[in-house]
Design a protein around this motif. Structure first.
Motif, short mmCIF file in Angstrom:
data_model
loop_
_atom_site.label_atom_id
_atom_site.label_comp_id
_atom_site.label_asym_id
_atom_site.label_seq_id
_atom_site.Cartn_x
_atom_site.Cartn_y
_atom_site.Cartn_z
N ASN A 134 31.79 38.95 29.00
CA ASN A 134 32.25 40.24 29.53
C ASN A 134 33.00 40.08 30.85
O ASN A 134 32.67 40.71 31.86
CB ASN A 134 31.07 41.20 29.69
N VAL A 135 34.03 39.25 30.81
CA VAL A 135 34.85 39.01 32.00
C VAL A 135 35.92 40.09 32.08
O VAL A 135 36.59 40.41 31.08
CB VAL A 135 35.51 37.63 31.94
N SER A 136 36.10 40.68 33.26
CA SER A 136 37.14 41.70 33.42
C SER A 136 37.69 41.65 34.84
O SER A 136 37.01 41.23 35.78
CB SER A 136 36.60 43.11 33.13
N ALA A 137 38.93 42.05 34.96
CA ALA A 137 39.56 42.26 36.26
C ALA A 137 40.41 43.51 36.14
O ALA A 137 41.26 43.62 35.25
CB ALA A 137 40.42 41.07 36.66
N ALA A 138 40.16 44.47 37.02
CA ALA A 138 40.87 45.75 36.97
C ALA A 138 41.23 46.19 38.37
O ALA A 138 40.56 45.82 39.34
CB ALA A 138 39.98 46.81 36.30
N PRO A 139 42.30 46.98 38.51
CA PRO A 139 42.60 47.54 39.83
C PRO A 139 41.40 48.32 40.36
O PRO A 139 40.75 49.06 39.61
CB PRO A 139 43.78 48.47 39.56
N LEU A 140 41.10 48.15 41.62
CA LEU A 140 39.99 48.86 42.23
C LEU A 140 40.26 50.36 42.23
O LEU A 140 41.39 50.80 42.45
CB LEU A 140 39.79 48.36 43.66
N PHE A 141 39.22 51.13 41.94
CA PHE A 141 39.38 52.58 41.93
C PHE A 141 39.80 53.09 43.31
O PHE A 141 39.56 52.45 44.33
CB PHE A 141 38.07 53.25 41.51
N LYS A 142 40.45 54.23 43.32
CA LYS A 142 40.83 54.88 44.57
C LYS A 142 39.79 55.95 44.89
O LYS A 142 39.69 56.96 44.21
CB LYS A 142 42.23 55.48 44.45
N ALA A 143 39.02 55.70 45.92
CA ALA A 143 37.89 56.56 46.22
C ALA A 143 38.32 57.95 46.64
O ALA A 143 39.28 58.13 47.40
CB ALA A 143 37.03 55.94 47.33
N ILE A 167 40.79 29.22 33.86
CA ILE A 167 41.72 30.11 34.55
C ILE A 167 42.36 31.07 33.54
O ILE A 167 42.86 30.65 32.49
CB ILE A 167 42.84 29.30 35.25
N SER A 168 42.36 32.35 33.89
CA SER A 168 42.99 33.35 33.03
C SER A 168 44.51 33.22 33.09
O SER A 168 45.08 32.92 34.14
CB SER A 168 42.58 34.76 33.47
N ARG A 169 45.17 33.47 31.95
CA ARG A 169 46.63 33.47 31.92
C ARG A 169 47.20 34.77 32.48
O ARG A 169 48.39 34.85 32.74
CB ARG A 169 47.11 33.27 30.48
N ARG A 170 46.35 35.77 32.65
CA ARG A 170 46.80 37.02 33.26
C ARG A 170 46.36 37.05 34.72
O ARG A 170 45.32 36.49 35.08
CB ARG A 170 46.20 38.22 32.52
N SER A 171 47.14 37.70 35.54
CA SER A 171 46.82 37.79 36.96
C SER A 171 46.86 39.24 37.41
O SER A 171 47.37 40.12 36.71
CB SER A 171 47.80 36.96 37.78
N LEU A 172 46.35 39.46 38.58
CA LEU A 172 46.25 40.80 39.13
C LEU A 172 46.29 40.70 40.64
O LEU A 172 45.62 39.86 41.22
CB LEU A 172 44.93 41.44 38.67
N GLY A 173 47.08 41.55 41.26
CA GLY A 173 47.17 41.53 42.72
C GLY A 173 46.62 42.79 43.34
O GLY A 173 46.24 43.73 42.64
N GLY A 174 46.59 42.82 44.66
CA GLY A 174 46.14 44.00 45.37
C GLY A 174 44.64 44.18 45.31
O GLY A 174 43.87 43.25 45.03
N ASP A 175 44.20 45.40 45.60
CA ASP A 175 42.78 45.71 45.54
C ASP A 175 42.31 45.65 44.09
O ASP A 175 42.97 46.19 43.19
CB ASP A 175 42.51 47.11 46.10
#
Length: 708
Positions: A487-496, A380-388
């Motif tokens: 190469n694990v990553s989590a980023a806010p989803l782009f705004k199309a 489990i990552s110690r960082r989190s991310l919400g939303g899209d």
């Protein structure tokens, strides 16, 4: 304007095109891949990298951590590492890079094949390597051998590989002489099997590239000429199909195989410093946004060394949007000189496993080794991310492994790809599983959750599945049995971006001739043609057996003064050139005319067996005449044409953008040609290029509108 969320480590900055300037003056026909080491790698055609170097690099390779700053890292082939079937002195063009079944595979054009006595007997070669930089091992025979055509050989050039969801591998290739083709490949991707199948007509396309998007297969090809120095009009056009074998049709439903050939513009020059925008590759950043790498020409510095030598074609990067189901660079705005947005190449969660596991919890049973992490259970990552968001990882497993976002899991196993969220669960097949490295990406957009597996993130998904649910909470890696992750990553989803860039519109009518009587006094002739007459409500002009291109200058032009400021000139021309037959180069249409050697011409034209709307430019450069073309929309027997004039407020240049229509209502807009600030440009009509067989160009009207 498109904006990405600026949070945590996601910081936007300005970048300048060309992105290859740091290591080269020219880097043509770029391909791109993200390596297992987390870097992006690009590969170019064999040219000298710098002015004055004079030495060809055999498929040069560059590397980047952010897609905008690139470093040269060597050549694919040295002087002692050439394919056995390549004749001495053969050139190597247009590499295509893939990751297939645990190894890197590079396809490339071999210009001179030793298996025939002829020169320019093109073939497609391939080499494999364990890393993106090699060492490269050639296969022992061409993937696609030379294909004879009479006394010459078809353009067996510009390869592009694609793997379908059923695991079948395909190779697209071809060029202007012969058209674009697809052949199925053997399971290892190194041999052509069966008979190739034509997917796009000749004399219009080269530089094929295929992606899958929202259930369609998109064939993108470059059109017009790659290498005409200051008049290079290269551009990218597209068609789509429900099968990788076609048939491919454009946005108007016109087939790419039709004589009046279809093709929806994706990328065109827009009047800034860059012309000849084409031969591209595509990639997806960590936010899910697509980008295009391509080459272009700086119109003020079009040659690498001496004029009319090697064309200088550096590498550019721009955002690729999907507008109403069709790809468009910067929503149709064309190439940028500077961009206020950059690809997302670092996530809020971002680990390449070069150190310890201090950024993770539940680390028992997990170890970092050789630049990746191996373990089982849940990390489990110690960082989190919400939303899209978009969460992805490279993984390799013989059992079951994947991504967890709160209570949602996407898991790859020998049974396929399974996506579970709440009470919803779906499984789709994944031929071959993930016994070698694959990329698993999960996108969350509202309650829509999609998981996708690719071999190298190149828009050819091996499996894709969508469920409705909620994905929020801790981000982690899960493994039932031992698995490898990188190469694990989590980023806010782009705004199309979903709205197309503005295109020229017409305002109030300024001037017109409906050709209901004799030509009005505002028309003037350059070399009057007495055969052109107004009758039956049209200007009927027999197509002349001469041309304006070149130094002969015997063709006529019918001109009138242009208004000041922004305006749009339009005509409707009926020109029955038939279909399929060779009628070089009969044409008729509009012209922006400064002189016999300084003009831009928009015509429906016969180019061998095709019928195209070509937007050509002739000018003088370095003491010689230069001519090149840009392609607009598909023509019909009757075609509407527009030239939209705009004065650039920054430099006073006259910009003329070309548009065409098959019904007078739906317009396709192409590229821009420019004239210097103080040029006196008139507008008018031409009908020339060949008098046999005899044919009339019937112009219904010429109307000039205020630009809006």
């Amino acid at each position: 304007m498109h904006h990405l969320a600026v949070i945590a480590t996601l910081i936007l900055s300005l970048f300048t095109n060309p992105v290859s300037n740091s290591f080269s003056d020219t880097f043509a026909d770029p391909s791109v891949i993200r390596g297992q080491d987390g870097y992006w790698y690009s590969y170019g055609t064999s040219d000298p990298l710098r002015e004055g170097e004079k030495v060809l690099h055999r498929l040069p390779i560059s590397r980047s951590s952010d897609l905008v700053s690139w470093t040269y890292v060597g050549d694919a082939f040295g002087p002692d590492n050439l394919p056995s079937y390549a004749a001495p002195g053969s050139l190597f063009w247009a590499p295509d890079i893939r990751y297939l079944d645990g190894r890197y595979v590079m396809y490339f054009t071999v210009t001179d094949t030793a298996t025939t006595p002829a020169n320019w007997d093109y073939s497609i070669g391939a080499a494999t390597a364990p890393t993106p930089t090699g060492p490269w091992t050639h296969i022992d025979a061409p993937v696609v051998a030379p294909r004879p055509s009479g006394n010459s050989y078809w353009n067996t050039i510009d390869p592009a590989q694609f793997t379908d969801v059923d695991g079948r591998k395909y190779l697209y290739f071809g060029g202007f002489f012969g058209g674009l083709w697809v052949t199925e490949l053997s399971a290892d991707g190194l041999r052509a099997t069966g008979q190739p199948h034509q997917v796009a007509i000749d004399n219009k396309f080269e530089g094929a590239y295929v992606v899958r998007h929202d259930g369609y297969y998109y064939l993108l090809g470059s059109s017009a000429n790659c290498c005409a120095g200051p008049t290079t009009g290269y551009s990218v056009l597209a068609g789509r199909s429900t099968s990788p074998r076609g048939p491919f049709v454009d946005r108007e439903g016109v087939p790419l195989l039709a004589s009046r050939a279809g093709g929806t513009p994706v990328l065109d020059q827009n009047g800034n410093r860059f012309i000849g925008t084409g031969h591209h590759a595509q990639l997806t950043d960590l936010s899910g946004q697509d980008w295009m790498l391509y080459h272009a020409i700086d119109r003020s510095d079009p040659f690498l060394d001496e004029p009319y030598g090697i064309n200088e074609r550096p590498m550019l990067l721009d955002r690729l949007d999907w507008i109403d189901g069709w790809p468009a660079v910067r929503a149709g705005a064309g190439p940028s000189e500077q961009s206020r947005e950059t690809p997302v190449t670092r996530g809020v969660v971002d680990d390449r496993f070069a150190g310890d596991l201090s950024g993770w919890r539940n680390t028992a049973g997990w170890t970092v080794q050789d630049g990746y992490v191996r373990g089982q259970g849940t990390l489990i990552s110690r960082r989190s991310l919400g939303g899209d968001m978009r969460v992805e990882t490279d993984l390799k497993t013989d059992k079951s492994a994947g991504i967890r976002i709160g209570g949602t899991t996407a898991v790859v196993s020998r049974d396929g790809l399974t996506l579970t969220s709440g009470g919803a669960s779906r499984t789709v097949a994944l031929p071959g599983g993930a016994a070698t490295w694959h990329n698993l990406a999960v996108t969350v957009k509202g309650r829509t959750i999609t998981a996708e597996v690719t071999e190298a993130r190149l828009r050819d998904p091996r499996a894709s599945v969508t469920v409705t649910g909620r994905a929020n909470g801790p981000i982690g890696l899960v493994a039932d049995g031992s698995a490898d992750f990188d190469n694990v990553s989590a980023a806010p989803l782009f705004k199309a971006v979903t709205k197309a860039a503005p295109t020229p519109r017409t305002g109030r009518l300024l001037d017109a001739d409906e050709f209901n009587g004799p030509l009005d006094s505002r028309w003037t002739w350059v070399r009057q043609d007495a055969a052109a007459k107004t009758e039956e409500g049209v200007l009927r002009w027999p197509v002349q057996g001469t041309d304006l291109v070149g130094a002969g200058n015997k063709a006529s032009a019918l001109l009138r003064e242009a208004p000041k400021g922004d305006y749009v000139v339009e005509t409707k021309v009926t020109l029955d050139l038939g279909e399929d037959a060779v009628r070089n180069y009969q044409q008729a249409g509009l012209i922006a005319y400064a002189s016999d050697d300084d003009f831009a011409r928009l015509s429906q034209v016969a180019i061998w067996n095709t019928r195209q709307v070509e937007y050509g430019r002739e000018l003088t450069f370095a003491g010689r005449l230069s001519y090149g073309g840009n392609i607009v929309g598909p023509p019909a027997k009757t075609t509407w044409l527009r030239l939209a004039h705009h004065v650039d407020p920054a430099n006073g240049e006259h910009e003329f953008r070309a548009g065409s229509s098959r019904d007078g209502k739906t317009w396709t807009w192409g590229g821009v040609w420019t004239f210097p600030k103080d040029t006196d440009v008139r507008v008018g009509l031409v009908a020339h290029g060949g008098a046999q067989p005899a044919v009339n160009a019937d112009f219904d009207y010429v109307r000039v509108y205020r630009g809006a």
